[in-house]
Design a protein around this motif. Sequence first.
Motif, PDB file in Angstrom:
ATOM      1  N   LEU A 178       0.952  -1.268   0.083  1.00 41.28           N
ATOM      2  CA  LEU A 178       0.014   0.011  -0.007  1.00 41.28           C
ATOM      3  C   LEU A 178       0.933   1.087  -0.006  1.00 41.28           C
ATOM      4  O   LEU A 178       0.699   2.290  -0.632  1.00 41.28           O
ATOM      5  N   VAL A 179       1.953   1.203   0.777  1.00 38.76           N
ATOM      6  CA  VAL A 179       2.855   2.295   0.632  1.00 38.76           C
ATOM      7  C   VAL A 179       3.470   2.469  -0.859  1.00 38.76           C
ATOM      8  O   VAL A 179       3.669   3.544  -1.154  1.00 38.76           O
ATOM      9  N   MET A 180       3.783   1.162  -1.374  1.00 44.18           N
ATOM     10  CA  MET A 180       4.323   1.511  -2.690  1.00 44.18           C
ATOM     11  C   MET A 180       3.251   2.057  -3.733  1.00 44.18           C
ATOM     12  O   MET A 180       3.620   2.755  -4.365  1.00 44.18           O
ATOM     13  N   PHE A 181       1.978   1.729  -3.443  1.00 45.35           N
ATOM     14  CA  PHE A 181       0.871   2.114  -4.320  1.00 45.35           C
ATOM     15  C   PHE A 181       0.857   3.654  -4.086  1.00 45.35           C
ATOM     16  O   PHE A 181       0.775   4.516  -5.203  1.00 45.35           O
ATOM     17  N   SER A 182       0.852   4.354  -3.153  1.00 50.58           N
ATOM     18  CA  SER A 182       0.892   5.581  -2.810  1.00 50.58           C
ATOM     19  C   SER A 182       2.243   6.435  -3.390  1.00 50.58           C
ATOM     20  O   SER A 182       1.761   7.464  -4.052  1.00 50.58           O
ATOM     21  N   ILE A 183       3.136   5.696  -3.329  1.00 53.65           N
ATOM     22  CA  ILE A 183       4.505   6.418  -3.989  1.00 53.65           C
ATOM     23  C   ILE A 183       4.069   6.684  -5.244  1.00 53.65           C
ATOM     24  O   ILE A 183       4.362   7.643  -5.901  1.00 53.65           O
ATOM     25  N   ILE A 184       3.692   5.488  -6.043  1.00 55.07           N
ATOM     26  CA  ILE A 184       3.547   5.587  -7.419  1.00 55.07           C
ATOM     27  C   ILE A 184       2.315   6.612  -7.785  1.00 55.07           C
ATOM     28  O   ILE A 184       2.488   7.209  -8.833  1.00 55.07           O
ATOM     29  N   ALA A 185       1.246   6.447  -7.019  1.00 54.84           N
ATOM     30  CA  ALA A 185       0.252   7.404  -7.411  1.00 54.84           C
ATOM     31  C   ALA A 185       0.446   8.885  -7.177  1.00 54.84           C
ATOM     32  O   ALA A 185      -0.129   9.568  -7.996  1.00 54.84           O
ATOM     33  N   LYS A 218      -3.282  -4.814  30.224  1.00 53.06           N
ATOM     34  CA  LYS A 218      -2.477  -4.001  29.710  1.00 53.06           C
ATOM     35  C   LYS A 218      -2.477  -4.019  27.902  1.00 53.06           C
ATOM     36  O   LYS A 218      -2.292  -3.231  27.441  1.00 53.06           O
ATOM     37  N   THR A 219      -2.425  -5.240  27.848  1.00 54.77           N
ATOM     38  CA  THR A 219      -2.042  -5.391  26.209  1.00 54.77           C
ATOM     39  C   THR A 219      -3.110  -5.123  25.345  1.00 54.77           C
ATOM     40  O   THR A 219      -2.942  -4.657  24.220  1.00 54.77           O
ATOM     41  N   MET A 220      -4.548  -5.396  25.779  1.00 53.17           N
ATOM     42  CA  MET A 220      -5.521  -5.191  24.903  1.00 53.17           C
ATOM     43  C   MET A 220      -5.668  -3.514  24.482  1.00 53.17           C
ATOM     44  O   MET A 220      -5.998  -3.337  23.419  1.00 53.17           O
ATOM     45  N   PRO A 221      -5.668  -2.632  25.705  1.00 52.49           N
ATOM     46  CA  PRO A 221      -5.700  -1.197  25.133  1.00 52.49           C
ATOM     47  C   PRO A 221      -4.510  -0.791  24.253  1.00 52.49           C
ATOM     48  O   PRO A 221      -4.872  -0.011  23.316  1.00 52.49           O
ATOM     49  N   ARG A 222      -3.481  -1.415  24.420  1.00 50.24           N
ATOM     50  CA  ARG A 222      -2.284  -0.938  23.667  1.00 50.24           C
ATOM     51  C   ARG A 222      -2.505  -1.306  22.290  1.00 50.24           C
ATOM     52  O   ARG A 222      -2.177  -0.625  21.233  1.00 50.24           O
ATOM     53  N   ALA A 223      -2.779  -2.484  21.924  1.00 53.12           N
ATOM     54  CA  ALA A 223      -3.081  -3.139  20.750  1.00 53.12           C
ATOM     55  C   ALA A 223      -4.284  -2.457  20.174  1.00 53.12           C
ATOM     56  O   ALA A 223      -4.095  -1.991  18.813  1.00 53.12           O
ATOM     57  N   LEU A 224      -5.085  -2.005  20.831  1.00 54.22           N
ATOM     58  CA  LEU A 224      -6.342  -1.416  20.074  1.00 54.22           C
ATOM     59  C   LEU A 224      -5.897  -0.071  19.425  1.00 54.22           C
ATOM     60  O   LEU A 224      -6.353   0.473  18.462  1.00 54.22           O
ATOM     61  N   ILE A 225      -5.427   0.840  20.569  1.00 52.79           N
ATOM     62  CA  ILE A 225      -5.077   2.171  20.131  1.00 52.79           C
ATOM     63  C   ILE A 225      -3.995   2.124  18.962  1.00 52.79           C
ATOM     64  O   ILE A 225      -3.904   2.910  17.870  1.00 52.79           O
ATOM     65  N   GLY A 226      -3.031   1.289  19.175  1.00 57.43           N
ATOM     66  CA  GLY A 226      -1.860   1.102  18.043  1.00 57.43           C
ATOM     67  C   GLY A 226      -2.394   0.688  16.901  1.00 57.43           C
ATOM     68  O   GLY A 226      -2.224   1.505  15.757  1.00 57.43           O
ATOM     69  N   ALA A 227      -3.514  -0.278  16.826  1.00 59.62           N
ATOM     70  CA  ALA A 227      -3.943  -0.545  15.255  1.00 59.62           C
ATOM     71  C   ALA A 227      -4.824   0.716  14.796  1.00 59.62           C
ATOM     72  O   ALA A 227      -4.871   0.738  13.690  1.00 59.62           O
ATOM     73  N   LEU A 228      -5.459   1.392  15.736  1.00 60.14           N
ATOM     74  CA  LEU A 228      -6.247   2.414  15.312  1.00 60.14           C
ATOM     75  C   LEU A 228      -5.480   3.448  14.384  1.00 60.14           C
ATOM     76  O   LEU A 228      -5.669   3.720  13.308  1.00 60.14           O
ATOM     77  N   PHE A 229      -4.404   4.057  15.181  1.00 60.11           N
ATOM     78  CA  PHE A 229      -3.354   4.894  14.383  1.00 60.11           C
ATOM     79  C   PHE A 229      -2.825   4.502  13.073  1.00 60.11           C
ATOM     80  O   PHE A 229      -2.906   5.421  12.075  1.00 60.11           O
ATOM     81  N   ILE A 230      -2.384   3.106  13.103  1.00 59.06           N
ATOM     82  CA  ILE A 230      -1.980   2.682  11.703  1.00 59.06           C
ATOM     83  C   ILE A 230      -3.049   2.432  10.645  1.00 59.06           C
ATOM     84  O   ILE A 230      -2.742   2.818   9.637  1.00 59.06           O
ATOM     85  N   VAL A 231      -4.241   2.034  11.167  1.00 51.19           N
ATOM     86  CA  VAL A 231      -5.333   1.696  10.233  1.00 51.19           C
ATOM     87  C   VAL A 231      -5.717   3.312   9.617  1.00 51.19           C
ATOM     88  O   VAL A 231      -5.666   3.505   8.154  1.00 51.19           O
ATOM     89  N   ILE A 232      -6.072   4.241  10.354  1.00 56.34           N
ATOM     90  CA  ILE A 232      -6.450   5.679   9.851  1.00 56.34           C
ATOM     91  C   ILE A 232      -5.268   6.303   8.871  1.00 56.34           C
ATOM     92  O   ILE A 232      -5.604   6.942   7.838  1.00 56.34           O
ATOM     93  N   ALA A 233      -3.961   6.297   9.522  1.00 61.14           N
ATOM     94  CA  ALA A 233      -2.899   6.946   8.488  1.00 61.14           C
ATOM     95  C   ALA A 233      -2.656   6.088   7.221  1.00 61.14           C
ATOM     96  O   ALA A 233      -2.570   6.944   6.274  1.00 61.14           O
ATOM     97  N   ILE A 234      -2.947   4.782   7.174  1.00 55.42           N
ATOM     98  CA  ILE A 234      -2.608   4.215   5.818  1.00 55.42           C
ATOM     99  C   ILE A 234      -4.024   4.495   4.818  1.00 55.42           C
ATOM    100  O   ILE A 234      -3.611   4.318   3.730  1.00 55.42           O
ATOM    101  N   TYR A 235      -5.160   4.542   5.591  1.00 53.42           N
ATOM    102  CA  TYR A 235      -6.222   4.702   4.734  1.00 53.42           C
ATOM    103  C   TYR A 235      -6.320   6.026   4.143  1.00 53.42           C
ATOM    104  O   TYR A 235      -6.704   6.266   2.833  1.00 53.42           O
TER     105      TYR A 235
END
Length: 492
Positions: A203-210, A259-276
């Motif tokens: 997906l990063v490759m797609f964005s660079i070419i686009a 501890k693990t579940m809150p960290r994983a949820l918030i981390g996944a959220l930031f990655i998802v929104i940024a790549i979208y």
Amino acid sequence: MSVEPLSPTHAGGLFRRKPIGDRHGPQLNRTMGTFQLMMFGVGATVGTGIFFVLSSAVPEAGPAVIVSFLLAGLAAGLAALCYAEMASAVPVSGSTYSYAYATLGEIIAMGVAACLLLEYGVSTAAVAVGWSGYVNEALVNITGLQLPQAILAAPFGTPGQETGIINLPAVILTLLCMLLLIRGASESAKVNAIMVVIKLSVLVMFSIIAFTAFTTDHFADFAPMGSAGVATAAGTIFFSFIGLDAVSTAGDEVKDPQKTMPRALIGALFIVIAIYLLVAISAIGAQPWTDFEGQSEAGLSKILEIITGNTVWATILALGAVISIFSVTLVTMYGQTRILFAMGRDGMLPRTFSRVSAKTQTPVNNTIIVAIVVSLLAAFVPLDYLIDVVSIGTLTAFIVVSLGVIILRYRQPELPRGFKVPFFPVTPILSIIACGYILANLHWYTWLVFALWVGVFIAFYLLYGRKHSVLGRMLAGEDVDADDADDAEVAH
């Protein structure tokens, strides 16, 4: 964690609540850490939307689909914070079903379970349907051969849509995921993490070419459909945020879940929104918004092919999508099997759903049943009929979690929590409002399907679940430990 004692409110029939911290019945092994769980969230989310939902959402909103992504992301972000608190307070399998059982009562939990099973079952099938287009695209680019239309599409579809006999690649994908999930949760998590890295890379490759073909002229007519189009597209896009909910289905298989579940949820959220946002902005900048309609099959690959004038980069993206969309199917199937496991353990479903293999420590029966149902949906139902149905289940689940946070804060303020929602109670209230706004803009027939499905589930609860409820039987003084012993013998 302390277990909330039974009280008269628990015996209130339809609205009896399961004690928080109760781990009665069969258990799963805690093998996953923060990174693997975060990759579960990213794996279930990225791909579901970006790889093929743009062709549905862009025609609804035009370039303003970027605002639609932000709106859906805001609603998902607010809900993710609420999920993080609930997951740390009630760290068990079952996601929103388990949270609703602990806060709102048994019959509400059953209605939420209907939402979740609709959400996961339909989304898994929808993703598998979209996967077929990328398999065919990669095959054509590499070998010049094209799969017959008869095995690429359902036997019916919307006007003008090509039909076939069966979507065979979608069925094959579902069965492959089933075999991997049966092997074990840890093995599945490792494979998924590898797939997520590949997915983000392409997906990063797609964005660079686009961006090499980017022009601001494509944003000139920014909102041709107005605010109504933006809201409608946000509802369609919300389908792509289901993965955040998948993180919360793993509560029984995560190390140090508070501890693990809150960290994983918030981390996944930031990655998802940024790549979208990265992919959406680069795609619209590279291609007029009017060209997106009809590109549902391998849409991003087509854009690269147009930009570069050859099929090399499009083939790489298609291959990346083939691998990465596999991870979406894997995680959403996983989520559904764990929800069924939690329901079976609570007596809301027959005991076969709570049985765990002694060899693999996975609910094998659930995995096989889910694979069969999803295969049938993917084989014979077109993608266009599936996306909005997923959104309504997701939004309803998000609202219930946000409401649950408010109730639990006031009912049990002393309950240990590994994470607390900031700006309480404003955040959960805003989450409810944002999700409700998107719900209000979904099509009427989506609501009809949803209402019928939930009605069927409530009827099943009244006829079966209420009588067989483990909590109800415990309150009535019955010995439920003998059932656990029987299940252990069956598993061995």
